[in-house]
Design a protein around this motif. Sequence first.
Motif, PDB file in Angstrom:
ATOM      1  N   MET A   1      71.624 -12.293  25.280  1.00  0.00           N
ATOM      2  CA  MET A   1      71.029 -11.399  24.238  1.00  0.00           C
ATOM      3  C   MET A   1      69.864 -11.959  23.899  1.00  0.00           C
ATOM      4  O   MET A   1      69.627 -13.245  23.488  1.00  0.00           O
ATOM      5  CB  MET A   1      71.725 -10.997  23.124  1.00  0.00           C
ATOM      6  N   SER A   2      68.791 -11.467  23.891  1.00  0.00           N
ATOM      7  CA  SER A   2      67.177 -12.059  23.458  1.00  0.00           C
ATOM      8  C   SER A   2      66.217 -11.046  23.458  1.00  0.00           C
ATOM      9  O   SER A   2      66.406  -9.858  23.549  1.00  0.00           O
ATOM     10  CB  SER A   2      67.019 -12.911  24.679  1.00  0.00           C
ATOM     11  N   ILE A   3      65.044 -11.664  22.942  1.00  0.00           N
ATOM     12  CA  ILE A   3      63.738 -10.742  22.775  1.00  0.00           C
ATOM     13  C   ILE A   3      62.995 -11.314  23.979  1.00  0.00           C
ATOM     14  O   ILE A   3      62.602 -12.545  24.241  1.00  0.00           O
ATOM     15  CB  ILE A   3      63.171 -10.980  21.561  1.00  0.00           C
ATOM     16  N   ARG A   4      62.403  -9.953  24.761  1.00  0.00           N
ATOM     17  CA  ARG A   4      61.305 -10.446  25.548  1.00  0.00           C
ATOM     18  C   ARG A   4      59.845  -9.988  24.969  1.00  0.00           C
ATOM     19  O   ARG A   4      60.012  -9.052  24.251  1.00  0.00           O
ATOM     20  CB  ARG A   4      61.464  -9.633  26.898  1.00  0.00           C
ATOM     21  N   ILE A   5      58.797 -10.619  25.434  1.00  0.00           N
ATOM     22  CA  ILE A   5      57.385 -10.427  24.915  1.00  0.00           C
ATOM     23  C   ILE A   5      56.766 -10.137  26.126  1.00  0.00           C
ATOM     24  O   ILE A   5      56.885 -10.964  27.133  1.00  0.00           O
ATOM     25  CB  ILE A   5      56.797 -11.417  24.335  1.00  0.00           C
ATOM     26  N   ILE A   6      56.335  -8.840  26.276  1.00  0.00           N
ATOM     27  CA  ILE A   6      55.716  -8.175  27.436  1.00  0.00           C
ATOM     28  C   ILE A   6      54.129  -7.434  27.011  1.00  0.00           C
ATOM     29  O   ILE A   6      53.950  -7.344  25.858  1.00  0.00           O
ATOM     30  CB  ILE A   6      56.793  -7.219  28.060  1.00  0.00           C
ATOM     31  N   ARG A   7      53.797  -7.222  28.348  1.00  0.00           N
ATOM     32  CA  ARG A   7      52.474  -6.156  28.119  1.00  0.00           C
ATOM     33  C   ARG A   7      52.962  -4.789  28.621  1.00  0.00           C
ATOM     34  O   ARG A   7      53.522  -4.447  29.229  1.00  0.00           O
ATOM     35  CB  ARG A   7      51.574  -6.670  29.274  1.00  0.00           C
ATOM     36  N   LEU A   8      52.675  -4.141  27.253  1.00  0.00           N
ATOM     37  CA  LEU A   8      53.094  -2.605  27.395  1.00  0.00           C
ATOM     38  C   LEU A   8      52.665  -1.912  28.821  1.00  0.00           C
ATOM     39  O   LEU A   8      51.269  -2.285  29.072  1.00  0.00           O
ATOM     40  CB  LEU A   8      52.718  -1.836  26.292  1.00  0.00           C
ATOM     41  N   GLY A   9      53.198  -0.956  29.291  1.00  0.00           N
ATOM     42  CA  GLY A   9      52.945  -0.490  30.365  1.00  0.00           C
ATOM     43  C   GLY A   9      53.575  -1.437  31.726  1.00  0.00           C
ATOM     44  O   GLY A   9      53.265  -0.557  32.830  1.00  0.00           O
ATOM     45  N   SER A  10      53.709  -2.487  31.377  1.00  0.00           N
ATOM     46  CA  SER A  10      54.364  -3.321  32.734  1.00  0.00           C
ATOM     47  C   SER A  10      55.852  -2.592  33.229  1.00  0.00           C
ATOM     48  O   SER A  10      56.194  -1.734  32.377  1.00  0.00           O
ATOM     49  CB  SER A  10      54.471  -4.750  32.288  1.00  0.00           C
TER      50      SER A  10
ATOM     51  N   ARG B   1      59.579  -2.119  33.776  1.00  0.00           N
ATOM     52  CA  ARG B   1      60.713  -2.484  32.923  1.00  0.00           C
ATOM     53  C   ARG B   1      61.742  -3.364  33.666  1.00  0.00           C
ATOM     54  O   ARG B   1      61.914  -3.051  34.842  1.00  0.00           O
ATOM     55  CB  ARG B   1      61.494  -1.296  32.246  1.00  0.00           C
ATOM     56  N   ASP B   2      62.163  -4.538  33.153  1.00  0.00           N
ATOM     57  CA  ASP B   2      62.925  -5.139  33.644  1.00  0.00           C
ATOM     58  C   ASP B   2      64.709  -4.683  33.561  1.00  0.00           C
ATOM     59  O   ASP B   2      64.799  -4.170  32.314  1.00  0.00           O
ATOM     60  CB  ASP B   2      63.387  -6.659  33.109  1.00  0.00           C
ATOM     61  N   LYS B   3      65.366  -4.827  34.112  1.00  0.00           N
ATOM     62  CA  LYS B   3      67.019  -4.363  34.023  1.00  0.00           C
ATOM     63  C   LYS B   3      67.495  -4.986  33.023  1.00  0.00           C
ATOM     64  O   LYS B   3      67.488  -6.283  32.720  1.00  0.00           O
ATOM     65  CB  LYS B   3      67.608  -4.649  35.331  1.00  0.00           C
ATOM     66  N   GLY B   4      68.183  -4.457  31.772  1.00  0.00           N
ATOM     67  CA  GLY B   4      68.727  -4.908  30.711  1.00  0.00           C
ATOM     68  C   GLY B   4      67.774  -5.228  29.688  1.00  0.00           C
ATOM     69  O   GLY B   4      68.181  -6.100  28.861  1.00  0.00           O
ATOM     70  N   GLU B   5      66.373  -5.045  29.719  1.00  0.00           N
ATOM     71  CA  GLU B   5      65.413  -5.366  28.672  1.00  0.00           C
ATOM     72  C   GLU B   5      65.603  -4.723  27.363  1.00  0.00           C
ATOM     73  O   GLU B   5      65.382  -5.261  26.256  1.00  0.00           O
ATOM     74  CB  GLU B   5      64.078  -5.226  29.123  1.00  0.00           C
ATOM     75  N   GLY B   6      66.465  -3.729  27.062  1.00  0.00           N
ATOM     76  CA  GLY B   6      66.905  -3.166  26.084  1.00  0.00           C
ATOM     77  C   GLY B   6      65.693  -2.363  25.476  1.00  0.00           C
ATOM     78  O   GLY B   6      64.742  -1.861  25.976  1.00  0.00           O
TER      79      GLY B   6
END
Length: 128
Positions: free
Chosen positions: A1-10, A12-17
């Motif tokens: 379980m965790s937080i990902r920090i991403i660029r919106l519009g990228s 999605r990774d599997k399981g990113e929530g």
Amino acid sequence: MSIRIIRLGSSRDKGEGLRIGTVRRPPRGIPKSDYAKKDFYDVWLPNLSPSQSLMQEGKSSQDEASWSVFKKKFRSEMSRPDASKILDLLAALSHQTNVTLGCYCENENRCHRSILRELLMERGASLV
């Protein structure tokens, strides 16, 4: 379980929530019903974005000195009770479920999301 920090519009990774948009404004020219479909966000949380005036200051920072000033001011905004409680909640959730936070900026190093990452780490969040 965790937080990902991403660029919106990228993509999605599997399981990113749940993907949370920490931006002042929603994406332009895209119907609200398509925000999630187009990989922007599932939930909009502008409370974790810089204020309008500070956002402009951050965009115009071109050197380390001006970025440091922006960073200090944004940290001050995030220390206000409402934002601070949200950060505490996200840090706690990161140990229970996957959550993703994002912004539109191309370069995370010159984006408020890099500061959100620091603030969450300081609260003991589990981060990817």
